[in-house]
Design an enzyme around this catalytic site. Structure first.
Site, PDB file in Angstrom:
ATOM      1  N   ASP A  69       6.348 -18.837  12.678  1.00 17.24           N
ATOM      2  CA  ASP A  69       7.665 -18.049  13.247  1.00 17.24           C
ATOM      3  C   ASP A  69       7.202 -16.495  13.223  1.00 17.24           C
ATOM      4  OD1 ASP A  69       9.433 -20.429  12.702  1.00 17.24           O
ATOM      5  OD2 ASP A  69       9.591 -19.982  10.505  1.00 17.24           O
ATOM      6  N   ARG A  74       6.846 -12.334  17.504  1.00 12.42           N
ATOM      7  CA  ARG A  74       5.955 -11.235  18.235  1.00 12.42           C
ATOM      8  C   ARG A  74       6.463 -11.937  19.566  1.00 12.42           C
ATOM      9  NH1 ARG A  74       3.107 -11.571  13.405  1.00 12.42           N
ATOM     10  NH2 ARG A  74       1.750 -13.450  14.131  1.00 12.42           N
ATOM     11  N   ASN A 176      15.961 -11.775  14.443  1.00  9.59           N
ATOM     12  CA  ASN A 176      16.322 -12.119  13.123  1.00  9.59           C
ATOM     13  C   ASN A 176      17.170 -10.894  12.291  1.00  9.59           C
ATOM     14  OD1 ASN A 176      15.376 -14.512  12.420  1.00  9.59           O
ATOM     15  ND2 ASN A 176      13.384 -13.934  11.360  1.00  9.59           N
ATOM     16  N   ASP A 177      16.358  -9.852  12.335  1.00  6.81           N
ATOM     17  CA  ASP A 177      17.101  -8.916  11.243  1.00  6.81           C
ATOM     18  C   ASP A 177      16.714  -7.297  11.383  1.00  6.81           C
ATOM     19  OD1 ASP A 177      14.867  -9.424   9.992  1.00  6.81           O
ATOM     20  OD2 ASP A 177      15.811 -10.787   8.640  1.00  6.81           O
ATOM     21  N   HIS A 187      12.756   3.873  -6.762  1.00 10.66           N
ATOM     22  CA  HIS A 187      13.905   4.613  -6.135  1.00 10.66           C
ATOM     23  C   HIS A 187      14.467   3.667  -5.239  1.00 10.66           C
ATOM     24  CE1 HIS A 187      15.369   8.921  -6.393  1.00 10.66           C
ATOM     25  NE2 HIS A 187      16.316   8.283  -6.160  1.00 10.66           N
ATOM     26  N   ASP A 206      17.815  -2.654  -3.315  1.00 11.25           N
ATOM     27  CA  ASP A 206      16.477  -2.892  -3.010  1.00 11.25           C
ATOM     28  C   ASP A 206      16.318  -2.821  -1.518  1.00 11.25           C
ATOM     29  OD1 ASP A 206      15.239  -2.921  -5.678  1.00 11.25           O
ATOM     30  OD2 ASP A 206      14.636  -4.777  -5.562  1.00 11.25           O
ATOM     31  N   GLN A 276       8.744  -6.135  10.891  1.00 12.50           N
ATOM     32  CA  GLN A 276       7.671  -4.977  11.301  1.00 12.50           C
ATOM     33  C   GLN A 276       8.508  -3.686  10.937  1.00 12.50           C
ATOM     34  OE1 GLN A 276       4.704  -6.145  12.934  1.00 12.50           O
ATOM     35  NE2 GLN A 276       5.277  -7.975  11.884  1.00 12.50           N
TER      36      GLN A 276
HETATM   37  N1  NAD Z   1      12.190 -12.646   0.764  1.00 11.46           N
HETATM   38  C1  NAD Z   1      12.287 -13.413   2.012  1.00 11.46           C
HETATM   39  O1  NAD Z   1      12.380 -14.253   2.150  1.00 11.46           O
HETATM   40  C2  NAD Z   1      11.695 -12.400   3.082  1.00 11.46           C
HETATM   41  C3  NAD Z   1      11.047 -11.046   2.844  1.00 11.46           C
HETATM   42  C4  NAD Z   1      10.842 -10.148   3.758  1.00 11.46           C
HETATM   43  C5  NAD Z   1      11.138 -10.613   5.241  1.00 11.46           C
HETATM   44  N2  NAD Z   1      11.454 -11.903   5.391  1.00 11.46           N
HETATM   45  C6  NAD Z   1      11.696 -12.231   6.939  1.00 11.46           C
HETATM   46  O2  NAD Z   1      10.798 -12.598   7.460  1.00 11.46           O
HETATM   47  C7  NAD Z   1      11.073 -12.263   8.679  1.00 11.46           C
HETATM   48  C8  NAD Z   1       9.557 -12.120   9.666  1.00 11.46           C
HETATM   49  O3  NAD Z   1       8.915 -13.378   9.763  1.00 11.46           O
HETATM   50  P1  NAD Z   1       7.285 -13.523   9.704  1.00 11.46           P
HETATM   51  O4  NAD Z   1       7.036 -14.952   9.848  1.00 11.46           O
HETATM   52  O5  NAD Z   1       6.756 -12.415  10.396  1.00 11.46           O
HETATM   53  O6  NAD Z   1       7.136 -12.857   8.217  1.00 11.46           O
HETATM   54  P2  NAD Z   1       6.463 -13.726   6.931  1.00 11.46           P
HETATM   55  O7  NAD Z   1       5.192 -14.547   7.356  1.00 11.46           O
HETATM   56  O8  NAD Z   1       6.684 -13.035   5.734  1.00 11.46           O
HETATM   57  O9  NAD Z   1       7.767 -14.976   6.868  1.00 11.46           O
HETATM   58  C9  NAD Z   1       8.781 -15.072   5.940  1.00 11.46           C
HETATM   59  C10 NAD Z   1       9.274 -16.409   6.030  1.00 11.46           C
HETATM   60  O10 NAD Z   1      10.235 -16.881   6.730  1.00 11.46           O
HETATM   61  C11 NAD Z   1      10.391 -17.598   7.759  1.00 11.46           C
HETATM   62  N3  NAD Z   1      11.086 -17.336   8.636  1.00 11.46           N
HETATM   63  C12 NAD Z   1      11.213 -16.173   9.469  1.00 11.46           C
HETATM   64  N4  NAD Z   1      12.090 -16.309  10.504  1.00 11.46           N
HETATM   65  C13 NAD Z   1      13.068 -17.222  10.130  1.00 11.46           C
HETATM   66  C14 NAD Z   1      14.147 -17.780  10.190  1.00 11.46           C
HETATM   67  N5  NAD Z   1      15.045 -17.227  11.490  1.00 11.46           N
HETATM   68  N6  NAD Z   1      14.790 -18.831   9.924  1.00 11.46           N
HETATM   69  C15 NAD Z   1      14.180 -19.409   8.903  1.00 11.46           C
HETATM   70  N7  NAD Z   1      12.967 -19.101   8.418  1.00 11.46           N
HETATM   71  C16 NAD Z   1      12.366 -17.986   9.189  1.00 11.46           C
HETATM   72  C17 NAD Z   1       8.776 -17.518   7.972  1.00 11.46           C
HETATM   73  O11 NAD Z   1       8.499 -19.055   8.621  1.00 11.46           O
HETATM   74  C18 NAD Z   1       8.391 -17.482   6.756  1.00 11.46           C
HETATM   75  O12 NAD Z   1       8.141 -18.573   6.078  1.00 11.46           O
HETATM   76  C19 NAD Z   1      11.988 -11.110   8.900  1.00 11.46           C
HETATM   77  O13 NAD Z   1      12.584 -11.152   9.949  1.00 11.46           O
HETATM   78  C20 NAD Z   1      12.490 -11.319   7.659  1.00 11.46           C
HETATM   79  O14 NAD Z   1      13.878 -12.073   7.864  1.00 11.46           O
HETATM   80  C21 NAD Z   1      12.004 -12.746   4.372  1.00 11.46           C
HETATM   81  N1  ATP Z   2      -3.772 -12.855  15.923  1.00 12.32           N
HETATM   82  C1  ATP Z   2      -4.250 -13.025  14.689  1.00 12.32           C
HETATM   83  N2  ATP Z   2      -5.426 -12.915  14.298  1.00 12.32           N
HETATM   84  C2  ATP Z   2      -6.016 -13.123  13.338  1.00 12.32           C
HETATM   85  N3  ATP Z   2      -5.041 -13.430  12.213  1.00 12.32           N
HETATM   86  C3  ATP Z   2      -3.734 -13.513  12.339  1.00 12.32           C
HETATM   87  C4  ATP Z   2      -3.323 -13.413  13.853  1.00 12.32           C
HETATM   88  N4  ATP Z   2      -1.819 -13.252  13.589  1.00 12.32           N
HETATM   89  C5  ATP Z   2      -1.779 -13.606  12.146  1.00 12.32           C
HETATM   90  N5  ATP Z   2      -2.861 -13.576  11.552  1.00 12.32           N
HETATM   91  C6  ATP Z   2      -2.870 -13.787  10.005  1.00 12.32           C
HETATM   92  O1  ATP Z   2      -2.422 -14.861   9.795  1.00 12.32           O
HETATM   93  C7  ATP Z   2      -1.658 -14.547   8.441  1.00 12.32           C
HETATM   94  C8  ATP Z   2      -0.122 -15.322   8.714  1.00 12.32           C
HETATM   95  O2  ATP Z   2       0.491 -14.573   9.762  1.00 12.32           O
HETATM   96  P1  ATP Z   2       1.983 -14.729  10.181  1.00 12.32           P
HETATM   97  O3  ATP Z   2       2.716 -14.578   9.028  1.00 12.32           O
HETATM   98  O4  ATP Z   2       2.324 -13.689  11.278  1.00 12.32           O
HETATM   99  O5  ATP Z   2       1.781 -15.999  10.965  1.00 12.32           O
HETATM  100  P2  ATP Z   2       2.827 -17.193  11.416  1.00 12.32           P
HETATM  101  O6  ATP Z   2       2.652 -17.112  12.946  1.00 12.32           O
HETATM  102  O7  ATP Z   2       4.189 -16.578  11.051  1.00 12.32           O
HETATM  103  O8  ATP Z   2       2.509 -18.421  10.785  1.00 12.32           O
HETATM  104  P3  ATP Z   2       2.837 -18.997   9.392  1.00 12.32           P
HETATM  105  O9  ATP Z   2       4.144 -19.670   9.527  1.00 12.32           O
HETATM  106  O10 ATP Z   2       1.661 -19.779   9.068  1.00 12.32           O
HETATM  107  O11 ATP Z   2       2.920 -17.726   8.523  1.00 12.32           O
HETATM  108  C9  ATP Z   2      -1.482 -13.193   8.262  1.00 12.32           C
HETATM  109  O12 ATP Z   2      -2.460 -13.077   7.295  1.00 12.32           O
HETATM  110  C10 ATP Z   2      -2.086 -12.602   9.320  1.00 12.32           C
HETATM  111  O13 ATP Z   2      -2.915 -11.404   9.012  1.00 12.32           O
END
Ligand code: NAD
Ligand code: ATP
Length: 355
Positions: A69, A74, A176-177, A187, A206, A276
């Site tokens: 995801d 990205r 997403n958000d 704080h 938080d 991000q």
């Molecule tokens: N406590 C939490 O669950 C938490 C905390 C911080 C951020 N997030 C979410 O992570 C998102 C970024 O995702 P990421 O993969 O780059 O970060 P990440 O790797 O920290 O992912 C968080 C989890 O959320 C899942 N996810 C992402 N978008 C989703 C969606 N629309 N529906 C269901 N699951 C979803 C991902 O697969 C992953 O398991 C942010 O937009 C935010 O919503 C979740």
């Molecule tokens: N292009 C990349 N090259 C090397 N490492 C990466 C790259 N993208 C992500 N990673 C590493 O992989 C891990 C998971 O990244 P990320 O959560 O963005 O993956 P994802 O695409 O959401 O897949 P997953 O669902 O498995 O989390 C992180 O530790 C991140 O640093």
């Protein structure tokens, strides 16, 4: 749709994603289509905004993401800037947004190329801010945990004018958000939360999440928020650990903006967009979050079975009492026969829709 150029966003840390990239490249070559790999982590220069990234890749009209995801988000960040479609290939842990299994990647590309794929549009959010967002340099070091440097703060839209009190329009889209979260461990964030210009309440929490229906299953869901159908438009406000009695989600209409104004005694707050970090807010700063005119165009080879996916990916379990009652609930609840006229406008999946 017709494809002229493919952009590839690959999770380079995953061998299966690197292998799938070879398959996509071979497919593009066989079809005479240019394919540009978009290295979103490139550190030989500053990281690029979505628009810069799309232009540098020659404005692809199809972005293929190979990862989870995070990788999909990205790719979507880039695709939304040029109305390109996104094909998310599932090579991640949860894979909620990525619907195409890796073994179907060639079939999916064929479907897109021959005009047989479906395009599903998802609502995005955009923002205004009281001042141009900035990320203090000292925060960068905390972000380099293997990912590389932070994305730049969202640029101010060129047409935006300062001084009229409505803030600066930012060139950014969240699938997403948009999250405002505390930066200091000790704080909380204190903010006035305004919906359609009226104070809902002052929160001490938080984090405060403003999500799309797509994002309702991400951070907002983890904080107890409701699941919204991704086929609808809405603005979802969910507080994270608010220190107050009212801790519910408010689901606002798509034309109702949510503004967050950081109060004088608040700790500093980070603004994250789709996970991000994109800026830091100080007391007195505010952001307004509202539905963007741009939508993310998701490629589907089957009609989305959102609820089947919810059950599957979130491992929803049935009530134990129903299991001991004999026959369990069937997965599909619709007859095979033609749809009667009064149900014709409803979104009804085919009897054996894929998940
Ligand atoms: N406590 C939490 O669950 C938490 C905390 C911080 C951020 N997030 C979410 O992570 C998102 C970024 O995702 P990421 O993969 O780059 O970060 P990440 O790797 O920290 O992912 C968080 C989890 O959320 C899942 N996810 C992402 N978008 C989703 C969606 N629309 N529906 C269901 N699951 C979803 C991902 O697969 C992953 O398991 C942010 O937009 C935010 O919503 C979740
Ligand atoms: N292009 C990349 N090259 C090397 N490492 C990466 C790259 N993208 C992500 N990673 C590493 O992989 C891990 C998971 O990244 P990320 O959560 O963005 O993956 P994802 O695409 O959401 O897949 P997953 O669902 O498995 O989390 C992180 O530790 C991140 O640093």
């Amino acid at each position: 749709m017709t494809v002229h150029r493919v952009g590839l966003v690959v999770h380079q840390g995953r061998a299966a994603a690197r292998d799938a990239a070879l398959t996509v490249r071979a497919w593009c070559e066989a079809h005479g289509l240019p394919c540009t790999e978009i290295d979103v982590w490139s550190t030989d220069q500053h990281r690029r905004s979505g628009r810069e990234e799309a232009h540098a890749a020659g404005d692809p009209d199809l972005v293929v993401t190979l990862g989870g995801d995070g990788t999909f988000l990205r790719g979507a960040r880039i695709a939304v800037k040029t109305s390109a479609s996104v094909l998310g290939v599932d090579l991640g842990h949860v894979g909620f947004l990525t619907e195409v299994p890796v073994q179907d990647v060639t079939a999916a590309l064929d479907a897109v190329h021959t005009g047989h794929a479906l395009v599903e549009e998802r609502m995005t959010l955009t923002m205004r801010a009281s001042r141009p967002p900035e990320i203090p340099e000292e925060l960068e070091s905390f972000l380099c945990f293997g990912h590389g440097p932070a994305l730049p703060p969202p640029p101010v839209r060129p047409e935006s004018t300062e001084g009229d009190g409505w803030g600066l329009a930012l060139d950014v889209n969240a699938l997403n958000d948009v999250v405002v979260e505390k930066l200091a461990r000790d704080h909380q964030v204190s903010a006035g939360v305004y919906i359609s210009g009226r104070l809902l309440a002052a929160y001490s929490a938080d984090a405060l999440v403003v999500a799309t229906p797509t994002g309702s299953t991400a951070y907002s869901f983890a904080a107890g928020g409701p699941v919204l159908s991704p086929h609808m438009d809405a603005v979802v406000f969910t507080p994270i650990a608010p220190h107050m009695t009212f801790n519910r989600t408010v689901v606002a209409a798509p034309d109702e903006p949510v503004a967050l104004r950081i109060l004088p005694h608040s700790g500093r707050a980070a603004v994250t967009i789709d996970g991000q970090l994109r800026g830091v807010l100080d007391p007195g700063d505010w952001i307004g979050v509202y539905r963007a005119p741009q939508r993310v165009r998701l490629i589907r080879i089957h009609p989305t079975d959102f609820y089947g996916r919810l059950r599957d990916r979130f491992r929803l379990t049935d009530a134990p009492a129903t299991a001991s009652d004999g026959e369990s609930a069937p997965f599909f609840f619709r007859p095979d026969s033609p749809v009667p006229p009064d149900l014709a406008g409803l979104r009804l999946l085919p009897p054996t829709a894929a998940r």
